[in-house]
Design a protein around this motif. Sequence first.
Motif, PDB file in Angstrom:
ATOM      1  N   SER A   3     -30.942  22.359  15.082  1.00  0.00           N
ATOM      2  CA  SER A   3     -29.181  21.673  15.794  1.00  0.00           C
ATOM      3  C   SER A   3     -28.960  23.267  16.183  1.00  0.00           C
ATOM      4  O   SER A   3     -27.655  23.019  16.994  1.00  0.00           O
ATOM      5  N   SER A  49     -22.470  20.029  15.956  1.00  0.00           N
ATOM      6  CA  SER A  49     -21.053  20.382  16.090  1.00  0.00           C
ATOM      7  C   SER A  49     -20.216  20.062  17.357  1.00  0.00           C
ATOM      8  O   SER A  49     -18.996  20.596  17.805  1.00  0.00           O
ATOM      9  N   TYR A  51     -20.688  16.526  18.201  1.00  0.00           N
ATOM     10  CA  TYR A  51     -19.863  15.617  18.036  1.00  0.00           C
ATOM     11  C   TYR A  51     -17.749  16.121  18.071  1.00  0.00           C
ATOM     12  O   TYR A  51     -16.425  15.467  18.346  1.00  0.00           O
ATOM     13  N   ALA A  52     -17.922  17.174  17.032  1.00  0.00           N
ATOM     14  CA  ALA A  52     -16.486  17.671  16.236  1.00  0.00           C
ATOM     15  C   ALA A  52     -15.611  17.941  17.922  1.00  0.00           C
ATOM     16  O   ALA A  52     -14.353  17.971  17.647  1.00  0.00           O
ATOM     17  N   ARG A  53     -16.018  18.595  18.820  1.00  0.00           N
ATOM     18  CA  ARG A  53     -15.450  19.580  19.771  1.00  0.00           C
ATOM     19  C   ARG A  53     -15.290  18.398  20.577  1.00  0.00           C
ATOM     20  O   ARG A  53     -14.234  18.099  20.982  1.00  0.00           O
ATOM     21  N   LEU A  55     -14.379  15.046  19.552  1.00  0.00           N
ATOM     22  CA  LEU A  55     -13.304  14.498  19.065  1.00  0.00           C
ATOM     23  C   LEU A  55     -12.086  15.699  19.308  1.00  0.00           C
ATOM     24  O   LEU A  55     -11.489  14.766  19.614  1.00  0.00           O
ATOM     25  N   PHE A  56     -12.644  16.454  18.977  1.00  0.00           N
ATOM     26  CA  PHE A  56     -10.665  17.585  19.801  1.00  0.00           C
ATOM     27  C   PHE A  56     -10.750  17.170  20.545  1.00  0.00           C
ATOM     28  O   PHE A  56      -9.075  17.422  21.159  1.00  0.00           O
ATOM     29  N   ARG A  59      -8.525  13.821  21.164  1.00  0.00           N
ATOM     30  CA  ARG A  59      -7.244  14.064  20.714  1.00  0.00           C
ATOM     31  C   ARG A  59      -6.285  14.878  22.010  1.00  0.00           C
ATOM     32  O   ARG A  59      -4.898  14.082  22.305  1.00  0.00           O
ATOM     33  N   THR A 102     -21.327  24.228  24.014  1.00  0.00           N
ATOM     34  CA  THR A 102     -22.025  24.823  23.184  1.00  0.00           C
ATOM     35  C   THR A 102     -22.396  26.514  24.272  1.00  0.00           C
ATOM     36  O   THR A 102     -23.708  27.697  23.660  1.00  0.00           O
TER      37      THR A 102
END
Length: 210
Positions: A3, A49, A51-53, A55-56, A59, A102
């Motif tokens: 990961s 992680s 993927y979350a960044r 999406l942020f 937005r 990252t």
Amino acid sequence: MRSRLIRHQHLAMKLGIFIIGIATGFEASARQIALQGLLFLVFMIFEPSLYARLLFALRKILIFLSAYWLFATIFAMDFMATILFSARILYLLLVMVYAWGTVDKKQLIYQSRFCLRFSSGRAVISYIISTFYFMREYLNAYKAIPNGKNLQSILSRAIDAGQMVHAQSPKIAIKVEADLALDRYDHPPTTMADLLAAGFLFLLVLAHNL
């Protein structure tokens, strides 16, 4: 380890991915953008992680894209050109998140320690680290201020957050100097991570030429 195979890639590899990703995105066709974008999304599996960044970041850019589409509609711009421009913006955002989403601060300083021997190199690294601290503090300050319901209150909130962060400039400067004084960094082996980066670069160039 699986990961963190993107996080542990050498700074030079990240820079290569960023430069090639950006350079191939400006003149890419819709088909090339789709292939290259899909490649980025697939390789992000090695650093979930991201993927979350992503999406942020999506937005945050949604307002800009909405305004652009409104502008394109009003002035009757070519529909396909509008689609392609939007796709390029999203692709460039994807490249930035993949390459820098990252980045480890200590690893960045350690791997660029040669540049710290020169005043210009030290200034660049100092600017990057300072920007990181200022952006983090700004986001925290902005979230701490109550939400507004109109444009004026939103602008006031943004300005107040900026003033709060500006007041912390001396503390941030001290943090940056402490970071630049780092002379040792215990980092894990990066062989597999760099091999993954090399393979990704090869596939990225291949996808662009298909």
